[in-house]
Design a protein around this motif. Structure first.
Motif, PDB file in Angstrom:
ATOM      1  N   UNK A 114       0.700  -1.317   0.174  1.00  0.00           N
ATOM      2  CA  UNK A 114      -0.050   0.098  -0.033  1.00  0.00           C
ATOM      3  C   UNK A 114       0.955   1.246   0.046  1.00  0.00           C
ATOM      4  N   UNK A 115       1.991   1.034  -0.752  1.00  0.00           N
ATOM      5  CA  UNK A 115       2.980   2.377  -0.998  1.00  0.00           C
ATOM      6  C   UNK A 115       3.902   2.675   0.405  1.00  0.00           C
ATOM      7  N   UNK A 116       3.696   1.908   1.321  1.00  0.00           N
ATOM      8  CA  UNK A 116       4.683   2.006   2.420  1.00  0.00           C
ATOM      9  C   UNK A 116       5.815   0.865   2.407  1.00  0.00           C
ATOM     10  N   UNK A 117       6.752   1.379   2.671  1.00  0.00           N
ATOM     11  CA  UNK A 117       8.035   0.153   2.685  1.00  0.00           C
ATOM     12  C   UNK A 117       7.797  -1.005   3.806  1.00  0.00           C
ATOM     13  N   UNK A 118       7.936  -2.205   3.322  1.00  0.00           N
ATOM     14  CA  UNK A 118       7.687  -3.213   4.389  1.00  0.00           C
ATOM     15  C   UNK A 118       8.947  -3.146   5.362  1.00  0.00           C
ATOM     16  N   UNK A 119       8.592  -3.202   6.778  1.00  0.00           N
ATOM     17  CA  UNK A 119       9.477  -2.972   7.737  1.00  0.00           C
ATOM     18  C   UNK A 119       9.764  -4.148   8.265  1.00  0.00           C
ATOM     19  N   UNK A 120      10.948  -4.541   8.943  1.00  0.00           N
ATOM     20  CA  UNK A 120      11.254  -5.676   9.550  1.00  0.00           C
ATOM     21  C   UNK A 120      10.263  -6.340  10.555  1.00  0.00           C
ATOM     22  N   UNK A 121       9.624  -5.424  11.285  1.00  0.00           N
ATOM     23  CA  UNK A 121       8.336  -5.601  12.307  1.00  0.00           C
ATOM     24  C   UNK A 121       7.447  -6.021  11.748  1.00  0.00           C
ATOM     25  N   UNK A 122       7.062  -6.006  10.409  1.00  0.00           N
ATOM     26  CA  UNK A 122       5.907  -6.341  10.127  1.00  0.00           C
ATOM     27  C   UNK A 122       6.181  -6.970   8.564  1.00  0.00           C
ATOM     28  N   UNK A 123       6.767  -7.965   8.738  1.00  0.00           N
ATOM     29  CA  UNK A 123       6.871  -8.856   7.495  1.00  0.00           C
ATOM     30  C   UNK A 123       7.962  -8.491   6.508  1.00  0.00           C
ATOM     31  N   UNK A 124       8.637  -7.393   6.780  1.00  0.00           N
ATOM     32  CA  UNK A 124       9.891  -6.998   5.688  1.00  0.00           C
ATOM     33  C   UNK A 124      11.105  -7.375   6.059  1.00  0.00           C
ATOM     34  N   UNK A 125      11.946  -6.958   5.273  1.00  0.00           N
ATOM     35  CA  UNK A 125      11.887  -5.774   4.164  1.00  0.00           C
ATOM     36  C   UNK A 125      11.297  -6.656   2.969  1.00  0.00           C
ATOM     37  N   UNK A 126      11.431  -7.953   2.854  1.00  0.00           N
ATOM     38  CA  UNK A 126      10.989  -8.325   1.854  1.00  0.00           C
ATOM     39  C   UNK A 126       9.840  -9.627   1.843  1.00  0.00           C
ATOM     40  N   UNK A 127       8.753  -9.709   1.049  1.00  0.00           N
ATOM     41  CA  UNK A 127       7.726 -10.853   1.368  1.00  0.00           C
ATOM     42  C   UNK A 127       7.615 -11.518   0.002  1.00  0.00           C
ATOM     43  N   UNK A 128       7.507 -12.599   0.013  1.00  0.00           N
ATOM     44  CA  UNK A 128       7.092 -13.499  -1.269  1.00  0.00           C
ATOM     45  C   UNK A 128       5.605 -13.320  -1.420  1.00  0.00           C
ATOM     46  N   UNK A 129       5.061 -13.065  -2.180  1.00  0.00           N
ATOM     47  CA  UNK A 129       3.718 -12.680  -2.590  1.00  0.00           C
ATOM     48  C   UNK A 129       3.233 -13.362  -3.698  1.00  0.00           C
ATOM     49  N   UNK A 130       2.005 -14.135  -3.692  1.00  0.00           N
ATOM     50  CA  UNK A 130       1.428 -14.900  -4.676  1.00  0.00           C
ATOM     51  C   UNK A 130       0.003 -13.974  -5.345  1.00  0.00           C
ATOM     52  N   UNK A 131      -0.323 -14.149  -6.578  1.00  0.00           N
ATOM     53  CA  UNK A 131      -1.364 -13.415  -6.798  1.00  0.00           C
ATOM     54  C   UNK A 131      -2.686 -14.349  -6.597  1.00  0.00           C
ATOM     55  N   UNK A 132      -2.871 -14.728  -5.268  1.00  0.00           N
ATOM     56  CA  UNK A 132      -4.080 -15.573  -4.808  1.00  0.00           C
ATOM     57  C   UNK A 132      -5.403 -15.207  -5.420  1.00  0.00           C
ATOM     58  N   UNK A 133      -5.677 -13.865  -5.326  1.00  0.00           N
ATOM     59  CA  UNK A 133      -7.200 -13.594  -5.828  1.00  0.00           C
ATOM     60  C   UNK A 133      -7.213 -13.766  -7.236  1.00  0.00           C
TER      61      UNK A 133
END
Length: 157
Positions: A114-133
């Motif tokens: 949502x435009x905000x960098x992923x932080x280590x405290x919340x799943x960041x800095x990198x997250x593998x994301x699938x196009x599940x929808x």
């Protein structure tokens, strides 16, 4: 080619230990890749073509917009050859993922939600994301285990 250096070679040179102005290494890629193990700073990974994906997750509410790069672009850039990737996280979670997932679906490695960098405290800095929808088959629980947040390493086998 720039001055006789291929795009792969340029990317791999950038993948060596991160310079101070590039920031610390956030991802290490090992295994069956051209040129041996490589570490990448977030700025270097942002040089890959940007990809965005809107999807829901099983660990957040609603639909979110993820920004990052396609996993297959990273695998192509490092000259990966193999059938499986072991993705590991900062908390030592690890899962084997078939390379076919990255060829069959637009799986991204997100560095922003949502435009905000992923932080280590919340799943960041990198997250593998699938196009599940976008694919009903990706809503199977077997795929949920492949969403590695706090991604820190990839081993190509």
């Amino acid at each position: 080619m720039r001055n006789g250096v291929t795009g792969l070679a340029m990317f791999m040179m950038a993948a060596m230990p991160a310079a101070a102005d590039d920031g610390p290494a956030v991802l290490r890629v090992t295994g069956n890749i051209a040129g041996g193990p490589a570490s990448f700073a977030l700025d270097t990974l942002r040089d890959l073509p940007e990809a965005t994906l809107e999807t829901s997750t099983v660990v957040t509410d609603g639909t979110h917009r993820f920004t990052g790069f396609l996993m297959r672009d990273l695998l192509d850039r490092v000259g990966a050859s193999g059938d499986h990737v072991t993705a590991s996280a900062l908390n030592d979670y690890a899962v084997d993922i078939p390379v076919s997932d990255f060829r069959d679906y637009d799986v991204i490695v997100a560095y922003a939600m949502d435009g905000a960098p992923l932080e280590r405290a919340d799943k960041g800095p990198l997250w593998i994301v699938y196009p599940r929808d976008d694919h009903t088959e990706l809503q199977d629980i077997r795929f949920d285990y492949r969403w590695v947040w706090q991604l820190s390493g990839l081993e190509i086998r």
